[in-house]
Motif scaffolding. Structure first.
Motif, mmCIF file in Angstrom:
data_model
loop_
_atom_site.group_PDB
_atom_site.id
_atom_site.type_symbol
_atom_site.label_atom_id
_atom_site.label_comp_id
_atom_site.label_asym_id
_atom_site.label_seq_id
_atom_site.Cartn_x
_atom_site.Cartn_y
_atom_site.Cartn_z
ATOM 1 N N GLU A 151 46.451 -40.323 18.826
ATOM 2 C CA GLU A 151 45.806 -41.417 18.574
ATOM 3 C C GLU A 151 44.841 -41.529 17.523
ATOM 4 O O GLU A 151 44.783 -42.343 16.532
ATOM 5 N N ASP A 152 43.898 -40.831 17.708
ATOM 6 C CA ASP A 152 42.780 -40.569 17.190
ATOM 7 C C ASP A 152 43.325 -40.230 15.631
ATOM 8 O O ASP A 152 42.686 -40.942 14.747
ATOM 9 N N PHE A 153 43.978 -39.238 15.664
ATOM 10 C CA PHE A 153 44.601 -38.605 14.423
ATOM 11 C C PHE A 153 45.149 -39.637 13.272
ATOM 12 O O PHE A 153 45.007 -40.069 12.269
ATOM 13 N N GLN A 192 51.895 -45.420 16.740
ATOM 14 C CA GLN A 192 51.045 -46.001 17.482
ATOM 15 C C GLN A 192 51.118 -46.805 18.636
ATOM 16 O O GLN A 192 50.230 -46.639 19.593
ATOM 17 N N ARG A 208 45.188 -38.836 23.345
ATOM 18 C CA ARG A 208 44.229 -39.244 22.634
ATOM 19 C C ARG A 208 43.771 -38.560 21.408
ATOM 20 O O ARG A 208 43.817 -39.238 20.229
ATOM 21 N N GLU A 209 44.163 -37.166 21.129
ATOM 22 C CA GLU A 209 44.352 -36.527 19.885
ATOM 23 C C GLU A 209 45.131 -37.134 18.892
ATOM 24 O O GLU A 209 44.733 -37.359 17.752
ATOM 25 N N ARG A 257 44.789 -43.123 13.762
ATOM 26 C CA ARG A 257 44.026 -43.946 13.388
ATOM 27 C C ARG A 257 43.084 -43.950 12.468
ATOM 28 O O ARG A 257 42.822 -44.361 11.364
ATOM 29 N N GLU A 258 42.498 -42.362 12.539
ATOM 30 C CA GLU A 258 41.392 -41.772 11.556
ATOM 31 C C GLU A 258 41.938 -41.591 10.252
ATOM 32 O O GLU A 258 41.324 -41.590 9.126
ATOM 33 N N LYS A 309 39.227 -30.290 11.892
ATOM 34 C CA LYS A 309 40.200 -30.738 12.851
ATOM 35 C C LYS A 309 41.283 -29.630 13.085
ATOM 36 O O LYS A 309 41.709 -28.968 14.139
#
Lengths: 740, 241
Positions: B175-177, B217, B172-173, B179-180, B126
């Protein structure tokens, strides 16, 4: 993105085997390690340690950054500092202490570093004016063997052989099934194929004794007597190689006279081994050609009898004609040409000639354990240099006297030791009598204590500075195996050091510059550059070396003495050693009763009736390494004490129970493991235990007091080996009782 | 509970970036008193962000930190600095095995206890995607680096907003980061810090970190749903404890 895996060639140094490895690297990360099947020596061998290598390297407890102590020693309070700050502060302090107390006030500690680059610390010490106050586990692990080899025959034996060609192998105090997997695999294969004889000498049953044709189960500590009895049989029954003895030895008659003191019947009483078995084993060894006696660390840990047993073994190999033959004991020599030029040896880089004889005489213990000191080295080296054109291995063939060190820190005698630097060494695990070690390391007399390490060990916890070291997967290697021979082995640096770790060259170079030694003495910025320098006379670049992974001497002369003589004062194998005589030792081997035994100290035996051996490794443990629960202790989580079931039941200890083992020095606990193949009056404790999962802080210190057999071991100077200063890890007196 | 935020969107993104930056700095190295003072000001940003309706966990954390900063004879700036220094390495570099939590590498917490696990690979990938390079050969999934990366993403979002570009990609980046890579292990890690630390400071930091990740979040979720913002953002129920 295209995935590009790079494959780096190197050798593993988790032990001293130097097995060829292929390290797969993806974007700076090691993703796989596999044995190098095209490595000319190790041919694809790998052991359990290699399978654990990635977990080992990427274990979260590995140190990454320089640390400086904030609270008291052992309190566990650290601050992260930069390397520049660390080196500057340490350098200033060293210069200050040198000005006040002389350069000998510094001691260097090392374990079994196995990167084989011992020369940077040696060079640093020579330039510092320090008489090589090197305190090393080597004293009880092969350094003494090299020294006695150098004295008796100038060459080194015991470390190289070819079991595939041997018809008789003597495992004397070693169990390769746990200690040396490559050799174990080889002997098992040979045993399946043909009638290779195996003789085992061990007080307890092991996998090795199980495959032995003859097993001599001796009383611990009586090995020299047993060896002298073998010599008695071999000489009196004329089983020796008369031509070799006549042409290539001196002192046979005196040896013959000495061994008459050790007839098998008398030695049977000393060792507890029936005389007929002693005779049978000696006959088998002497008449089954070729025969090989591999090195074994247990012998080095016998205290008074350690190096004397090795002296006997060298004599046996020589007079039976087993030196320099395939399947026998191969001898190794430094300084042979490769591609027409000589690889620069460690000894040449160490610059020992910077020290005058007087300065060398200041080495701690030089007047006590003279053989292993620079005093002994100076005598052996002149012969080796005469014959080979390079000095004798000074890097690992000389050690200062570790038991004297602790006493010197505490008492200031014979002179004060104010500073210690340990690299890859955990003396609170491996040194004898660690209560004294602890006292010295906590003493305010010790003004500077620096540790370069991979882990926060109990010893590191007592340091003032802890600096992160690089493992074999993070540094290159180009080594003639500590000047043992002329073979050059190694490989490239698979990945850059993780975090801020530094390899040993970079560490000592940085320290050297910090104390003002000058770049002219340290012109190579990296180990790769230094390797290029060492290879230059051979005309082979470091890159080409990496491709080849190993460089062989141009000529492999099995019996070089035919051309040059042996590198001893007489040019022959000195059965009666003139060098030992010059050092004011008995030139011939003799047996001394262990300093603690039912015979030498019967009053102690009343309270401590059992004989204690400490040691005996298990895979993948190596020395004090792989003790992390997730690494070396998955199958072997707890320390084990071998005890005979009859003895244990009498003491009301069940198989698997925790039991205390106590000597006059202290008490530990280990789990009892019933072994009906151990003598009923003997117990064997595993050595060097610590528990990395326990609190690192005082007073716990990662459990170093719980089960470490070195709480029990004996390091009184009078109990040590007179030749090497080796202390007693074996043949002690103890009592055992249940943990309530 | 609904938290109202009245703040320009680009300023909101920058403020969130600063919060991540502060947290990252705290996990990077021991903090001195001068830095603590700066951080205190930044906490005010946090308060402003949510107009005083902070999740209880963050309030609790701020209280613990405030108690640490009150000077008295037993808590002088020098003593405080020394204490925080000695606490830092055991808590965040795994130096006190047996009494401290494993160090804050995502791999250690998620992939079975070792550094440079698959999580580190994914995080490293990433970073490379955004041409970010790690200095000092540090494993890429150290908590501090992951928080710095979140700061970077928030700054990029702010830049996009300032120049009138679309921000959905950056949201989105983020949020994804979260969450993941952060949300899966931070609660457990923060809990272990609270259990292990000797001073309230790092316990407070753990509270704030855990509370902030949950809160952010929610903020991102709100931003994503209401984009483009009209100046007022309703953030849904916040985590409280």
């Amino acid at each position: 993105m295209t995935k590009q895996i790079e494959i780096k060639k190197t050798v593993c140094t988790f032990c001293s085997g130097n097995c060829g490895m292929l390290v797969h690297v993806d974007n700076g990360k090691i993703v796989k390690i596999e044995p190098n099947r095209s490595h000319p020596l190790t041919r694809g061998f790998a052991c359990e340690r290699n399978r654990l290598a990635l977990k080992w390297l990427y274990h979260p407890d590995q140190l990454m950054y320089p640390l400086k102590r904030m609270g008291e020693r052992g309190e566990g309070k650290w601050q992260r500092i930069t390397w520049d700050q660390a080196l500057a502060e340490i350098g200033d302090k060293l210069n200050d202490l040198k000005a006040k107390y002389g350069p000998e006030t510094l001691g260097i500690f090392e374990g079994t570093a196995r990167g084989n680059d011992y020369w940077p610390r040696g060079r640093f010490l020579s330039l510092f004016g320090n008489p090589h106050n090197i305190f090393a586990a080597g004293t009880i692990c092969s350094a003494n063997v090299m020294a006695i080899n150098a004295a008796v025959m100038g060459d080194v034996s015991g470390f190289a052989g070819n079991i595939n060609k041997s018809n008789c192998v003597v495992y004397w105090g070693t169990d390769p099934s746990q200690a040396w997997h490559r050799a174990w695999t080889a002997i098992l294969n040979q045993k399946k194929k043909r009638d290779v004889k195996v003789i085992a000498v061990d007080p307890r049953r092991t996998k090795t004794t199980d495959i032995a044709d003859i097993w001599l189960q001796l009383r611990p500590g009586t090995d020299t007597a047993l060896a002298l009895a073998w010599l008695n049989v071999i000489i009196n029954e004329e089983l020796y190689d008369k031509d070799f003895v006549n042409q290539w030895t001196v002192g046979f008659d005196k040896l013959k006279e000495r061994v008459q003191e050790y007839p098998p019947q008398r030695v049977a009483e000393i060792t507890g081994v029936p005389a007929e078995k002693i005779v049978a084993a000696a006959r088998m060894y002497a008449t089954t050609k070729p025969a090989f006696i591999p090195y074994s660390v247990a012998i080095d840990q016998l205290g008074l009898n350690g190096t004397r047993t090795e002296q006997c073994r060298i004599i046996m190999k020589a007079i039976t004609g087993d030196l320099g033959v395939w399947g026998g004991d191969l001898i190794t020599r430094p300084g042979q040409k490769i591609n027409g030029g000589k690889f620069v040896t460690e000894s040449e880089l160490i610059m020992i000639d910077r020290l005058s004889p007087d300065e060398r005489g200041r080495q701690m213990g030089a007047d006590v354990c003279r053989l292993l000191s620079l005093t002994g080295w100076s005598l052996t080296s002149e012969n080796i240099e005469r014959v080979y054109g390079v000095p004798a291995p000074v890097g690992v063939q000389t050690n200062a006297h570790t038991p004297m060190l602790w006493r010197a820190i505490l008492s200031g005698k014979p002179y004060p030791i104010k500073a210690l630097i340990a690299w890859g060494s955990n003396p609170l695990s491996w040194a004898g009598n660690i209560k004294l070690v602890y006292e010295a390391m906590k003493s305010p007399n010790l003004e500077l204590n620096v540790v370069q390490e991979l882990w926060m060990t109990p010893s590191a916890q007592l340091a003032d500075y802890v600096l992160p070291g690089a493992s074999w997967m993070e540094r290159p290697m180009c080594s003639n195996m500590m000047d043992f021979g002329s073979l050059v082995v190694g490989g490239e640096r698979p990945i850059p050091p993780l975090g801020e770790r530094r390899d040993i060259y970079e560490f000592f170079r940085g320290l050297a510059l910090a104390v003002g030694q000058g770049e002219e003495y340290w012109p190579w910025k990296t180990l790769e550059e230094a390797s290029e320098y060492r290879l230059k006379p051979t005309g082979i670049s470091f890159k080409e070396f990496v491709e080849r992974t190993i460089l062989f001497p141009d000529e492999f002369d099995m019996q070089p003495w035919l051309k040059t003589g042996f590198p001893t004062p007489s040019g022959k194998v000195e059965l009666y050693s003139s060098i030992l005589e010059k050092l004011d030792y008995d030139p011939l081997p003799y047996y001394a009763e262990p300093p603690e035994s039912p015979i030498s100290t019967p009053e102690v035996a009343k309270d401590y009736p059992l004989i204690l051996n400490t040691g005996g490794t298990f895979m993948p443990m190596f020395k004090s390494e792989f003790m992390q629960r997730e690494l070396g202790r998955v199958k072997h989580p707890d320390p084990l004490m071998d005890i005979h079931p009859d003895t244990a039941q009498r003491l009301e200890i069940a198989d698997g129970d925790w039991a205390y083992i106590e000597t006059r020095r202290g008490r530990i606990k280990q789990k009892a493991r019933y072994n009906d193949g151990i003598l009923p009056n003997v117990v064997n404790c595993e050595a060097n235990w610590w528990f990395p999962e326990m609190s690192a802080n005082e007073p716990v210190l990662s459990g170093v007091w719980e089960s470490n057999a070195n709480v029990l071991t004996l390091d009184e100077p009078e109990a040590c080996d007179e030749l090497s200063g080796g202390w007693c890890n074996r043949a002690l007196l103890c009592k055992v009782y249940p943990v309530q | 509970m609904t938290v109202g935020i009245e703040i320009a969107e680009s300023e909101l993104a920058l403020s969130r970036a600063r919060v991540y930056g502060i947290l990252a700095a705290i996990y990077s190295k021991p903090v001195g008193d001068a830095e603590l003072d700066v951080f205190r000001q930044w906490w005010l940003i946090l308060v402003e962000l949510v107009q005083g309706n902070l999740p209880e966990l963050i309030i609790c954390g701020l209280g613990k930190i405030q108690s640490c900063l009150e000077n008295d004879d037993s808590n002088t700036p020098d003593k405080r600095e020394a204490t925080l220094q000695s606490e830092f390495l055991p808590l965040f570099r795994g130096l006190r095995r047996g009494t401290s939590p494993p160090p804050p590498y995502e791999s250690v917490w998620v992939d079975g206890g070792f550094v440079y696990g698959p999580s580190a690979d994914r995080v490293g990938q990433k970073y490379r995607q955004f041409n970010m390079r790690i200095l000092n050969n540090e494993p890429p999934d150290h908590l501090a680096l992951e928080l710095y990366f979140m700061r970077f993403l928030c700054e990029k979002e702010a830049e996009a907003r300032s120049s009138g570009q679309a921000v959905q990609h950056w949201l989105r980046e983020e949020e994804d980061f979260l969450r993941e890579h952060l949300a899966p292990w931070l609660p457990a890690f923060c809990e272990s810090i609270r259990k292990s630390c000797e001073t309230p400071f790092y316990s407070g930091v753990a509270d704030i970190t855990e509370g902030w990740i949950c809160l952010d979040q929610e903020i991102i979720k709100g931003l994503t749903e209401t984009e483009p913002l009209e100046g007022v953002l309703d953030v849904g129920p916040t985590t409280s404890r």
